[in-house]
Design a protein around this motif. Sequence first.
Motif, mmCIF file in Angstrom:
data_model
loop_
_atom_site.group_PDB
_atom_site.id
_atom_site.type_symbol
_atom_site.label_atom_id
_atom_site.label_comp_id
_atom_site.label_asym_id
_atom_site.label_seq_id
_atom_site.Cartn_x
_atom_site.Cartn_y
_atom_site.Cartn_z
ATOM 1 N N ASN A 235 -0.745 3.281 -2.909
ATOM 2 C CA ASN A 235 -1.807 4.195 -2.516
ATOM 3 C C ASN A 235 -1.323 5.643 -2.493
ATOM 4 O OD1 ASN A 235 -3.120 1.783 -2.211
ATOM 5 N ND2 ASN A 235 -3.873 2.181 -0.145
ATOM 6 N N ASP B 297 -3.622 -10.421 5.702
ATOM 7 C CA ASP B 297 -3.276 -9.355 4.757
ATOM 8 C C ASP B 297 -2.202 -9.754 3.747
ATOM 9 O OD1 ASP B 297 -4.099 -6.763 3.977
ATOM 10 O OD2 ASP B 297 -2.247 -5.904 4.749
ATOM 11 N N SER C 227 0.051 -0.371 6.468
ATOM 12 C CA SER C 227 1.123 -0.002 5.557
ATOM 13 C C SER C 227 2.366 0.359 6.361
ATOM 14 C CB SER C 227 0.702 1.200 4.692
ATOM 15 O OG SER C 227 1.751 1.611 3.845
ATOM 16 N N PHE D 91 -3.806 -10.058 -2.074
ATOM 17 C CA PHE D 91 -4.247 -8.848 -2.766
ATOM 18 C C PHE D 91 -4.764 -9.231 -4.156
ATOM 19 C CE2 PHE D 91 -1.300 -7.504 0.417
ATOM 20 C CZ PHE D 91 -1.611 -6.200 0.759
ATOM 21 N N ARG E 85 0.836 -1.213 0.000
ATOM 22 C CA ARG E 85 0.000 0.000 0.000
ATOM 23 C C ARG E 85 0.867 1.257 0.000
ATOM 24 N NH1 ARG E 85 -2.756 -3.539 3.339
ATOM 25 N NH2 ARG E 85 -4.852 -4.123 2.627
ATOM 26 N N ARG E 86 2.051 1.177 0.562
ATOM 27 C CA ARG E 86 2.940 2.341 0.588
ATOM 28 C C ARG E 86 3.351 2.752 -0.817
ATOM 29 N NH1 ARG E 86 6.233 5.436 3.689
ATOM 30 N NH2 ARG E 86 8.255 5.996 2.821
ATOM 31 N N ALA F 259 -8.129 1.914 4.014
ATOM 32 C CA ALA F 259 -6.757 1.938 3.507
ATOM 33 C C ALA F 259 -5.970 0.687 3.877
ATOM 34 C CB ALA F 259 -6.037 3.176 4.017
ATOM 35 N N ASN G 77 -5.082 1.459 -6.074
ATOM 36 C CA ASN G 77 -5.156 1.791 -4.661
ATOM 37 C C ASN G 77 -5.812 0.613 -3.959
ATOM 38 O OD1 ASN G 77 -4.138 4.347 -5.255
ATOM 39 N ND2 ASN G 77 -6.191 5.231 -5.486
ATOM 40 N N PHE G 78 -5.104 -0.034 -3.053
ATOM 41 C CA PHE G 78 -5.623 -1.214 -2.371
ATOM 42 C C PHE G 78 -6.440 -0.807 -1.147
ATOM 43 C CE2 PHE G 78 -1.685 -2.962 -4.344
ATOM 44 C CZ PHE G 78 -2.303 -3.868 -5.202
ATOM 45 N N ASP G 79 -7.655 -1.356 -1.032
ATOM 46 C CA ASP G 79 -8.480 -1.070 0.129
ATOM 47 C C ASP G 79 -8.085 -1.983 1.291
ATOM 48 O OD1 ASP G 79 -9.680 -3.577 -0.232
ATOM 49 O OD2 ASP G 79 -11.543 -2.760 -1.055
ATOM 50 N N ASN H 213 3.759 6.542 -5.555
ATOM 51 C CA ASN H 213 2.350 6.179 -5.736
ATOM 52 C C ASN H 213 2.201 5.616 -7.144
ATOM 53 O OD1 ASN H 213 -0.425 5.956 -5.915
ATOM 54 N ND2 ASN H 213 -0.821 8.156 -5.829
#
Length: 436
Positions: free
Chosen positions: A154, A353, A232, A356, A150-151, A229, A188-190, A179
């Motif tokens: 997102n 987690d 991360s 993905f 995510r870093r 979000a 963008n991963f939720d 990004n």
Amino acid sequence: MSYHKRRRDVLKGIGVAGAVSVAGCSGGGGGGGGGSGPDLLTVIGYPESGIQLFRDYYSASDGAEDILIPDGLQDPALPGQVGNDMNNVTGTAPAAGGPNQAAFESLYQDTYDETPGVFTSQSYDSAAALILANVAAGENDGTAIRDQLRRIANPGGTEYGPDGFLDAVEAAANGEDINYQGASSAVNFDGNGDPASAAYSIWEFAGQDADSVDVAETQNFEGENPDGAGPSADSSPGGFGREVSVGILLPETGDLASTGQPMIRAAELPAQQVNESDLDLTVNAQFEDTNTSPDQGVSGAESLVSAGVPAVCGTASSGVNVPVCQETFIPNEVVGCSPSSTALSVTNLDDDDYIFRTAPSDQLQGRVMAQVASERLEAETAATLYVNNDYGQQLSERFSNVFEDTFDGEVYDQISFNIGESSYSNVIEQALSSGN
């Protein structure tokens, strides 16, 4: 002018909302215009079995019913293999609707001299994100890569796309905030590891000799959890002078071979970009074929894990992805990022987690299909035929629930079928006669 010819010409210019009524011009559904069967058949499956299923359908029906299919059957060669133009078929599929779609398409075309297909943009984005997260983590470790995904994907850092992928790799290696903005979506991963937004195309087959489908429209939709979000890392160690390891676990053979082979080529592109550059980094991309089989998928995943691969682009079908995640990825703390596994059960995995995907959940596609059925095709009744696995069953149920609860339709029956049968006449007859 025939109903089907007029329908093809009209639908190209109609949006999902406010569609002109063209359904029922030849007397309604019901296996030959009897008017007693469903207005619409929803067929959920894969191309290899779809060949025989649609041959049997056109032998039993004159095609008076509208047919709605999802991405699993988006194969331009299908009409030629079936021996019918399939003019009564409308499809939905996750589309390449990201901010850098054109850049990816140009890259793919220049590299392979062919047009990218369904899920190729998602495959590129999956492999690219895993490589960037690995570079940012500074080590071939699944947990470290998980914490960086995510870093690097997102909002919050400098934006890079496929055409600036090497600059993104260099920035990640320097520990900078980046990004990644993809070809399939903004990537963008939720909180579930699913895309926070996605584009869908509404398409039709272009005929028996076509090498592509006709896309009538592409629309953007928000995912189920756009604001979640998820965890991360706070910083990126980065670093140069190392080999980045990534796996590719996709179907080169089996029921999804025609879809999987272009996906594999797309997933290999980010590694090629790095290896052909002068960056002080190399990428070892190791491939295993799932054969669209759960057993072979697990075997391939185990081979990648044994080779020390910390993160994998794959798998494709949800019927393969779920057991691969449960039996191999999650227990071994390996990150899996599927470019096309869309079943709801993937979101619901107890995955710590590690799982993905760059393809949106069927929670969204089921709603898109129900909206197309009601507003574009103006169907009031439907029956579904679905492949007997998580993907087929869950998408059939999601479509049916939304079609009835949101759009006041009626689903007469939901009928499963198995991959590889020599005939599907019985299930087709059951679907066409449902509601009688």
